[in-house]
Motif scaffolding. Structure first.
Motif, PDB file in Angstrom:
ATOM      1  N   GLY A  95       0.833  -1.208   0.000  1.00 26.04           N
ATOM      2  CA  GLY A  95       0.000   0.000   0.000  1.00 26.04           C
ATOM      3  C   GLY A  95       0.865   1.255   0.000  1.00 26.04           C
ATOM      4  O   GLY A  95       2.092   1.186   0.234  1.00 26.04           O
ATOM      5  N   VAL A  96       0.218   2.393  -0.261  1.00 22.17           N
ATOM      6  CA  VAL A  96       0.934   3.671  -0.155  1.00 22.17           C
ATOM      7  C   VAL A  96       1.375   3.872   1.304  1.00 22.17           C
ATOM      8  O   VAL A  96       2.391   4.492   1.588  1.00 22.17           O
ATOM      9  CB  VAL A  96       0.039   4.829  -0.665  1.00 22.17           C
ATOM     10  N   THR A  97       0.603   3.305   2.225  1.00 18.39           N
ATOM     11  CA  THR A  97       0.950   3.402   3.651  1.00 18.39           C
ATOM     12  C   THR A  97       2.404   2.996   3.901  1.00 18.39           C
ATOM     13  O   THR A  97       3.153   3.710   4.578  1.00 18.39           O
ATOM     14  CB  THR A  97      -0.003   2.499   4.469  1.00 18.39           C
ATOM     15  N   TYR A 121      -3.742  14.333   5.965  1.00 21.00           N
ATOM     16  CA  TYR A 121      -4.153  12.932   6.112  1.00 21.00           C
ATOM     17  C   TYR A 121      -3.358  12.359   7.286  1.00 21.00           C
ATOM     18  O   TYR A 121      -2.123  12.380   7.260  1.00 21.00           O
ATOM     19  CB  TYR A 121      -3.874  12.192   4.790  1.00 21.00           C
ATOM     20  N   ASN A 165      -6.976  14.514   0.728  1.00 23.58           N
ATOM     21  CA  ASN A 165      -7.720  13.906   1.823  1.00 23.58           C
ATOM     22  C   ASN A 165      -7.288  14.720   3.041  1.00 23.58           C
ATOM     23  O   ASN A 165      -6.083  14.791   3.287  1.00 23.58           O
ATOM     24  CB  ASN A 165      -7.307  12.434   1.952  1.00 23.58           C
ATOM     25  N   ASP A 193       1.597  12.635  -3.040  1.00 20.49           N
ATOM     26  CA  ASP A 193       0.669  11.531  -2.796  1.00 20.49           C
ATOM     27  C   ASP A 193      -0.531  11.769  -3.713  1.00 20.49           C
ATOM     28  O   ASP A 193      -1.365  12.630  -3.464  1.00 20.49           O
ATOM     29  CB  ASP A 193       0.267  11.548  -1.314  1.00 20.49           C
ATOM     30  N   ILE A 195      -2.783   9.364  -4.817  1.00 16.59           N
ATOM     31  CA  ILE A 195      -3.529   8.105  -4.802  1.00 16.59           C
ATOM     32  C   ILE A 195      -4.961   8.251  -5.362  1.00 16.59           C
ATOM     33  O   ILE A 195      -5.568   7.276  -5.781  1.00 16.59           O
ATOM     34  CB  ILE A 195      -3.517   7.499  -3.370  1.00 16.59           C
ATOM     35  N   TYR A 196      -5.496   9.487  -5.409  1.00 19.04           N
ATOM     36  CA  TYR A 196      -6.858   9.711  -5.946  1.00 19.04           C
ATOM     37  C   TYR A 196      -6.829  10.357  -7.329  1.00 19.04           C
ATOM     38  O   TYR A 196      -7.792  10.987  -7.744  1.00 19.04           O
ATOM     39  CB  TYR A 196      -7.645  10.644  -5.005  1.00 19.04           C
ATOM     40  N   SER A 224      -5.387   1.043  -4.296  1.00 18.22           N
ATOM     41  CA  SER A 224      -6.473   1.125  -3.297  1.00 18.22           C
ATOM     42  C   SER A 224      -7.661   1.975  -3.718  1.00 18.22           C
ATOM     43  O   SER A 224      -8.792   1.665  -3.353  1.00 18.22           O
ATOM     44  CB  SER A 224      -5.949   1.693  -1.986  1.00 18.22           C
ATOM     45  N   LYS A 225      -7.415   3.059  -4.431  1.00 17.74           N
ATOM     46  CA  LYS A 225      -8.520   3.987  -4.715  1.00 17.74           C
ATOM     47  C   LYS A 225      -8.884   3.901  -6.194  1.00 17.74           C
ATOM     48  O   LYS A 225      -9.972   3.465  -6.540  1.00 17.74           O
ATOM     49  CB  LYS A 225      -8.137   5.415  -4.317  1.00 17.74           C
ATOM     50  N   ARG A 233      -3.638  -4.248  -0.600  1.00 12.62           N
ATOM     51  CA  ARG A 233      -2.444  -3.630  -0.009  1.00 12.62           C
ATOM     52  C   ARG A 233      -1.289  -3.515  -1.017  1.00 12.62           C
ATOM     53  O   ARG A 233      -0.162  -3.984  -0.763  1.00 12.62           O
ATOM     54  CB  ARG A 233      -1.982  -4.386   1.266  1.00 12.62           C
TER      55      ARG A 233
HETATM   56  C1  LIG Z   1      -3.929  10.482   0.830  1.00 14.79           C
HETATM   57  C2  LIG Z   1      -3.818   9.019   1.138  1.00 14.79           C
HETATM   58  N1  LIG Z   1      -2.622   8.414   1.058  1.00 14.79           N
HETATM   59  C3  LIG Z   1      -2.485   7.118   1.350  1.00 14.79           C
HETATM   60  C4  LIG Z   1      -3.565   6.337   1.742  1.00 14.79           C
HETATM   61  C5  LIG Z   1      -3.335   4.898   2.100  1.00 14.79           C
HETATM   62  O1  LIG Z   1      -3.391   4.128   0.951  1.00 14.79           O
HETATM   63  P1  LIG Z   1      -3.075   2.581   0.868  1.00 14.79           P
HETATM   64  O2  LIG Z   1      -4.363   1.856   0.985  1.00 14.79           O
HETATM   65  O3  LIG Z   1      -2.439   2.409  -0.487  1.00 14.79           O
HETATM   66  O4  LIG Z   1      -2.133   2.242   1.968  1.00 14.79           O
HETATM   67  C6  LIG Z   1      -4.833   6.923   1.836  1.00 14.79           C
HETATM   68  C7  LIG Z   1      -5.988   6.136   2.287  1.00 14.79           C
HETATM   69  O5  LIG Z   1      -7.053   6.603   2.560  1.00 14.79           O
HETATM   70  C8  LIG Z   1      -4.954   8.300   1.530  1.00 14.79           C
HETATM   71  O6  LIG Z   1      -6.137   8.922   1.627  1.00 14.79           O
END
Ligand SMILES: Cc1ncc(COP(=O)(O)O)c(C=O)c1O
Length: 379
Positions: A95-97, A121, A165, A193, A195-196, A224-225, A233
């Motif tokens: 995941g980006v996490t 975020y 976010n 970031d 991701i959206y 993820s999005k 993940r």
């Molecule tokens: C801005 C942002 N970055 C990263 C994530 C986490 O993404 P991932 O599911 O790829 O870990 C989120 C999840 O809501 C997010 O809003």
């Protein structure tokens, strides 16, 4: 024995999931909860594109081994082509996490700071806490556009979350250019970031399009999005303007200490980036309708006001209460609508509303929020 956690761990909070505690008593009493707190499209009427499921199912037959720590070659190659960088500059993560955790860990010493937007975020602040790192906020204006004027001497990196976010803001080219200039002058790394980036209702410019060779850039994205598969993940980071050397070695070493991202799911990356994209306009159409509805209804509630989200699936209205934590807690306890308090994103006096659910659920949620606020005024 009362074992005391480390100060680092005790300081970690992640409001988006923390608020589930507000729902516990109501759930236990058998009453309904309308979850407008978690940004998980797969919990609603959005599904992973079929060709990605097929790729993963096929991989589950005989690709259940550890992958190289930086990711499968086929996945890295697809991400590299997508972002216009070389394969050595791409790392596949859980995941980006995990990418956020690794890049902060790799870039910052304890005296350094990462600059985060306010509101932010909260995964960024949570990871800084967990890693013992410093962060400083940079402000945003009344349309939630970044206004970076001052840069602390210890700034090592700045995070741009676009689309944003929790605000849903999509940043203008002018704002992005300004950030790039500031980063070049002050010599820090930019972390984008994005991701959206396919979930947008207006023009979105990736930071990589603005950055030429003046600053190092790390772009974060994943499945993820945009590809509706948060439970898989799978994320990645793509580096631009960074030579292969000490930094990439450090990223590689940290990734080796985590072994690898889940292999079968990495097989969805190439089909995601090179295969059919037809789910995207469908997804955006649905989201835009829900955005329009929630934006209108929130602005009709006395004492509430909301800017129009340009992307993602979040609205971040101002609420008619200073104590946003107790407002959100009571809103959940009394009406079952679960949102997240603005202070959980570093911005009190607001709350975050997820507009992923179907119209029927959103209508019910807006009715209940409106009733709660009117009642609040009467008390
Ligand atoms: C801005 C942002 N970055 C990263 C994530 C986490 O993404 P991932 O599911 O790829 O870990 C989120 C999840 O809501 C997010 O809003």
């Amino acid at each position: 024995m009362n074992v005391i956690p480390s100060r680092r761990a005790a300081g970690v909070t992640y409001a988006i999931r923390y608020v589930e505690r507000f729902a516990q008593a109501r759930r236990a009493a058998g009453k309904d909860i309308l979850n407008l707190n978690i940004g998980d499209p797969a919990k609603y009427d959005f599904d992973v594109p079929a060709h990605l499921k097929t790729a993963v199912k096929k991989a589950l037959n005989d690709k259940n081994y550890y992958s190289p720590s930086a990711g499968l070659d086929e996945a890295r190659d697809a991400v590299a082509k997508h972002h216009g960088v070389s394969m050595q500059d791409v790392f596949i993560t859980g995941g980006v996490t995990e990418a956020i955790q690794i890049i902060l860990n790799v870039l910052l010493n304890p005296q350094d700071a990462v600059m985060l937007p306010k509101p932010t975020y909260p995964l960024y602040t949570a990871q800084c806490m967990a890693l013992g790192l410093k962060y400083v906020y940079y402000p945003t204006d009344d349309q939630w556009q970044p206004t970076v004027h001052t840069v602390p001497a210890n700034a090592k990196a700045l995070v741009v979350i676009n689309p944003n976010n929790p605000t849903g803001a999509v940043y203008s080219k002018k704002i992005l250019k300004n950030i790039v200039n500031i980063a070049a002058t002050n010599k820090f790394v930019l972390i984008a970031d994005e991701i959206y980036d396919h979930m947008v209702f207006e023009e979105h410019t990736p930071l990589a399009k603005i950055v030429k060779d003046e600053v190092p850039l790390v772009t974060l994205n994943g499945l993820s999005k945009n590809f509706l598969a948060p439970g898989w993940r799978i994320g990645w980071m793509a580096l631009k303007n960074m030579e292969t050397g000490l930094l990439t070695d450090a990223i590689q070493n940290l990734l080796e200490s985590k072994l690898c991202a889940p292999t079968p799911f990495q097989f969805a990356i190439k089909p995601a980036l090179t295969g059919s994209q037809k789910h995207i306009p469908q997804m955006v159409r649905k989201l835009k309708k829900r955005r329009d509805y929630v934006y209108k209804r929130l602005n009709e509630i006395p004492g509430m006001s909301c800017t129009k989200p340009g992307g993602a699936f979040y609205a971040f209205p101002k609420i008619p209460a200073e104590d946003d934590y107790n407002f959100v807690r009571r809103l959940c306890e009394e009406t079952g609508v679960l949102c997240v308090h603005g202070s959980g994103f570093g911005k009190p006096g607001h709350m975050r509303v997820v507009f992923l659910p179907q119209e029927k659920v959103l209508e019910e949620a807006m009715e209940r929020i409106e009733g709660f606020v009117r009642n609040l005024k009467g008390r």
